[in-house]
Design an enzyme around this catalytic site. Structure first.
Site, PDB file in Angstrom:
ATOM      1  N   HIS A 142       0.819  -1.215   0.000  1.00  0.00           N
ATOM      2  CA  HIS A 142       0.000   0.000   0.000  1.00  0.00           C
ATOM      3  C   HIS A 142       0.850   1.260   0.000  1.00  0.00           C
ATOM      4  O   HIS A 142       1.431   1.634   1.017  1.00  0.00           O
ATOM      5  CB  HIS A 142      -0.945  -0.017   1.216  1.00  0.00           C
ATOM      6  N   ASN A 192      -4.037   4.814   7.820  1.00  0.00           N
ATOM      7  CA  ASN A 192      -5.430   5.262   7.780  1.00  0.00           C
ATOM      8  C   ASN A 192      -6.179   4.920   9.065  1.00  0.00           C
ATOM      9  O   ASN A 192      -7.252   5.459   9.323  1.00  0.00           O
ATOM     10  CB  ASN A 192      -6.150   4.678   6.562  1.00  0.00           C
TER      11      ASN A 192
HETATM   12  N1  LIG Z   1      -5.255   7.708  -5.296  1.00  0.00           N
HETATM   13  C1  LIG Z   1      -4.788   7.508  -4.070  1.00  0.00           C
HETATM   14  O1  LIG Z   1      -4.517   8.456  -3.333  1.00  0.00           O
HETATM   15  C2  LIG Z   1      -4.544   6.112  -3.592  1.00  0.00           C
HETATM   16  C3  LIG Z   1      -3.681   5.905  -2.510  1.00  0.00           C
HETATM   17  C4  LIG Z   1      -3.411   4.598  -2.086  1.00  0.00           C
HETATM   18  C5  LIG Z   1      -4.025   3.546  -2.719  1.00  0.00           C
HETATM   19  N2  LIG Z   1      -4.883   3.776  -3.751  1.00  0.00           N
HETATM   20  C6  LIG Z   1      -5.485   2.596  -4.394  1.00  0.00           C
HETATM   21  O2  LIG Z   1      -4.808   2.355  -5.613  1.00  0.00           O
HETATM   22  C7  LIG Z   1      -5.716   1.809  -6.575  1.00  0.00           C
HETATM   23  C8  LIG Z   1      -5.716   2.659  -7.825  1.00  0.00           C
HETATM   24  O3  LIG Z   1      -6.048   3.973  -7.499  1.00  0.00           O
HETATM   25  P1  LIG Z   1      -5.720   5.189  -8.477  1.00  0.00           P
HETATM   26  O4  LIG Z   1      -6.017   6.431  -7.714  1.00  0.00           O
HETATM   27  O5  LIG Z   1      -4.376   5.028  -9.103  1.00  0.00           O
HETATM   28  O6  LIG Z   1      -6.847   4.987  -9.615  1.00  0.00           O
HETATM   29  P2  LIG Z   1      -6.894   5.525 -11.107  1.00  0.00           P
HETATM   30  O7  LIG Z   1      -8.310   5.643 -11.457  1.00  0.00           O
HETATM   31  O8  LIG Z   1      -6.005   6.711 -11.287  1.00  0.00           O
HETATM   32  O9  LIG Z   1      -6.245   4.320 -11.956  1.00  0.00           O
HETATM   33  C9  LIG Z   1      -6.816   3.063 -12.068  1.00  0.00           C
HETATM   34  C10 LIG Z   1      -6.370   2.473 -13.398  1.00  0.00           C
HETATM   35  O10 LIG Z   1      -6.768   1.114 -13.413  1.00  0.00           O
HETATM   36  C11 LIG Z   1      -7.317   0.809 -14.681  1.00  0.00           C
HETATM   37  N3  LIG Z   1      -8.225  -0.312 -14.483  1.00  0.00           N
HETATM   38  C12 LIG Z   1      -9.420  -0.303 -13.857  1.00  0.00           C
HETATM   39  N4  LIG Z   1      -9.929  -1.549 -13.816  1.00  0.00           N
HETATM   40  C13 LIG Z   1      -9.026  -2.358 -14.406  1.00  0.00           C
HETATM   41  C14 LIG Z   1      -8.951  -3.764 -14.632  1.00  0.00           C
HETATM   42  N5  LIG Z   1      -9.938  -4.585 -14.262  1.00  0.00           N
HETATM   43  N6  LIG Z   1      -7.856  -4.247 -15.239  1.00  0.00           N
HETATM   44  C15 LIG Z   1      -6.861  -3.448 -15.629  1.00  0.00           C
HETATM   45  N7  LIG Z   1      -6.868  -2.108 -15.443  1.00  0.00           N
HETATM   46  C16 LIG Z   1      -7.941  -1.575 -14.832  1.00  0.00           C
HETATM   47  C17 LIG Z   1      -7.984   2.082 -15.117  1.00  0.00           C
HETATM   48  O11 LIG Z   1      -8.111   2.121 -16.530  1.00  0.00           O
HETATM   49  C18 LIG Z   1      -7.004   3.137 -14.613  1.00  0.00           C
HETATM   50  O12 LIG Z   1      -6.001   3.448 -15.547  1.00  0.00           O
HETATM   51  C19 LIG Z   1      -7.046   1.686  -5.859  1.00  0.00           C
HETATM   52  O13 LIG Z   1      -7.138   0.412  -5.293  1.00  0.00           O
HETATM   53  C20 LIG Z   1      -6.937   2.744  -4.774  1.00  0.00           C
HETATM   54  O14 LIG Z   1      -7.766   2.496  -3.665  1.00  0.00           O
HETATM   55  C21 LIG Z   1      -5.143   5.021  -4.202  1.00  0.00           C
END
Ligand SMILES: NC(=O)c1ccc[n+]([C@@H]2O[C@H](COP(=O)([O-])OP(=O)(O)OC[C@H]3O[C@@H](n4cnc5c(N)ncnc54)[C@H](O)[C@@H]3O)[C@@H](O)[C@H]2O)c1
Length: 509
Positions: A142, A192
């Site tokens: 994470h 968190n």
């Molecule tokens: N944004 C944050 O601050 C943050 C921090 C820690 C963890 N996270 C976690 O990280 C993960 C991604 O978050 P993010 O903010 O980068 O999201 P994001 O929307 O920026 O990116 C997600 C990407 O995954 C792709 N995607 C979605 N479903 C898919 C699938 N089934 N197969 C392949 N690709 C797929 C989408 O096209 C997109 O490019 C989530 O689990 C989120 O909870 C986010």
């Protein structure tokens, strides 16, 4: 089972995926990028080429290392091309079924040794792993946003995770220049989870009308030393993100009052006042800049200060406070009882001003309390009873502002503002240690790096004094009847034994 990771598969090349890919490639790991959206993986690589060029222009990395890192980023168009990876980390949409589906699909592609990691921030790693044939190879990895700057990553052991899998991820984190901290699979993991205390307690203080938002933020920023006030922070994070997290953690811990969210943020969320990004949260913003920053309370003009009768809970505090009051030019009454003219200045821990005045048998109308937990050279918080006379309030304010240090006067509350927030921050970290979610050292590292607190909460608790924090919490729970404030056994035992809050326990065998 686990092995040194040379080839990483990265699924989901959005905000988080791109960040993880960047630091992995910079650490010399080959990264195969895959995204369900056509062209997204290639676009992520192109963006990272731009990022590397900027880093070279700023002199942060050499052209040669930028070229080497870029050469390691390999977009693929079919998920089957992840065969042969040592690990695959997913950073796709935060949806349990979709993540489960992806991991089971990956199991049919990668070999038996391959680690499967999830960057989930709110789902259970064990739940994501259950659909897998080999849940022992699944762990949480994470990261925080922005990944290259937030130099900490939580490595999460699910119920079935093989320890060697997490060991390999911790090793990889180190190679990527990040501090890996190890946590058990529990709601909110470390960061968190530990982060719940600061915001929820500030909201409770605001909800009780102890002080307006600007004063709460100022006391915690200037007095307690947090980088941002909690309400400013809510505006930055945005309530459409943080309110659901508060509700989710509260629900996952079966409504333990420690995590109780506030109706204040629920209402703001419903009204669309989610924070800076929409121009309105607790504060108003134009072009990203706060336009209604609250001003410090004006210092009243007081012709003649009354004599000051000082009462604190121990000799050290008494000496310190008497010396300060004298240095500020007031006459200190040394008698056992205050004269009829005296301002009664009391320095309680945990008690509210009403209780303090009653305990010491002094006139509540002439009582003002001062918070001695935080650094008095940076900020001073004064607290009134409901009966405090305005002339006594103004005299105390004017006196403590004489050397230019900021003063904030608040209404009556158990534990002022800083005492109750700091006690809750430390107490929650102690609970996390007690539950063996992570080691004391990892709790401190995770919170310092992940939340930007000036110290880890356990080290902070040591410097504030475990006994004093225990007193604050005991009195708060006593007076409010709210089990939210119950002292953690970790804190109570160490306070009673005079041990550090970072002191781990020997194993029972
Ligand atoms: N944004 C944050 O601050 C943050 C921090 C820690 C963890 N996270 C976690 O990280 C993960 C991604 O978050 P993010 O903010 O980068 O999201 P994001 O929307 O920026 O990116 C997600 C990407 O995954 C792709 N995607 C979605 N479903 C898919 C699938 N089934 N197969 C392949 N690709 C797929 C989408 O096209 C997109 O490019 C989530 O689990 C989120 O909870 C986010």
């Amino acid at each position: 089972m686990a092995r040194s990771i040379q080839i990483m598969g990265l699924v989901g090349t959005g905000v988080m995926g791109a960040g993880i890919a960047q630091i992995a490639a910079q650490a010399g790991v080959e990264v195969r990028l895959f995204d369900a959206r056509e062209g997204a993986a290639q676009a992520a690589r192109d963006n990272l080429a731009g990022t590397f060029a900027k880093l070279v222009a700023k002199g942060k990395i050499t052209q040669a290392s930028a070229d080497a890192a870029l050469a390691l980023l390999k977009p693929v168009t079919r998920i089957e091309e992840l065969a042969g990876c040592d690990m695959v980390v997913e950073a796709i949409v935060e949806n349990l079924d979709v993540k489960r589906g992806l991991l089971t699909q990956l199991e049919g592609i990668v070999d038996a040794e391959c680690i499967l990691a999830t960057n989930t921030s709110s789902l259970s790693v064990s739940a994501i792993a259950t659909a897998c044939q080999h849940p022992e190879r699944v762990a949480g990895f994470h990261f925080f946003n922005p990944v290259p700057l937030m130099k900490v990553v939580e490595v999460i052991d699910g119920i079935a995770t093989e320890p060697a899998v997490s060991d390999a991820l911790l090793d990889l984190a180190k190679r990527m220049g990040h501090t890996g901290v190890r946590a058990q699979d529990t709601p909110g993991f470390i960061v968190n989870h530990a982060g719940r205390a600061y915001g929820t307690e500030a909201l409770k203080i605001l909800g009780e009308g102890v002080a307006p938002k600007g004063d709460v933020d100022r006391i915690l920023r200037e007095g307690a030393g947090f980088r941002m006030g909690p309400l400013e922070l809510f505006d930055l994070t945005a309530l459409d993100v943080s309110h659901p997290v508060m509700e989710s953690i509260y629900t996952q811990f079966y409504h333990d009052p420690r995590y109780r969210p506030s109706p204040l943020t629920r209402q703001m969320l419903v009204a669309g006042r989610v924070g800076r990004k929409v121009g309105q949260g607790f504060y108003r913003y134009e072009n990203g800049q706060m336009v209604d920053a609250p001003q410090p309370q004006p210092v009243p003009t007081v012709e003649q200060l009354p004599p000051v009768w000082v009462m604190s809970e121990n000799a050290g505090d008494q000496q310190k406070l008497v010396a300060l009051v004298k240095a500020l030019g007031a006459r200190v009454e040394e008698g056992e009882r205050p004269s009829d003219e005296a301002l009664c200045l009391i320095a309680p821990y945990g008690d509210d001003a009403t209780t303090a005045a009653t305990c010491f048998g002094v006139d509540a109308a002439r009582t003002v309390c001062i918070d001695l937990l935080t650094d008095l050279s940076r900020h001073r918080t004064l607290m009134m009873t409901p009966a405090t006379r305005p002339d006594m309030r103004d005299a105390a304010h004017a006196l403590f502002a004489r050397d230019g240090v900021g003063v904030t006067v608040i209404r009556d509350s158990v534990g002022f503002v800083a005492q109750r927030v700091l006690a809750m921050v430390v107490n929650l970290a102690c609970d996390i240690a007690q539950q063996q979610i992570a080691s004391p050292e990892d709790i401190d590292q995770a919170v310092r790096l992940g939340l930007g607190y000036p110290q880890g909460p356990l080290a902070w608790g040591d410097s504030l004094g475990p006994r004093r924090l225990l007193t604050i919490l005991e009195r708060m729970v006593d007076m409010t009847g709210d089990p939210r404030y119950r002292p953690s056994p970790w804190l109570r035992r160490r306070a009673q034994l005079g041990l550090s809050l970072r002191q781990a326990e020997p194993s029972a065998v």
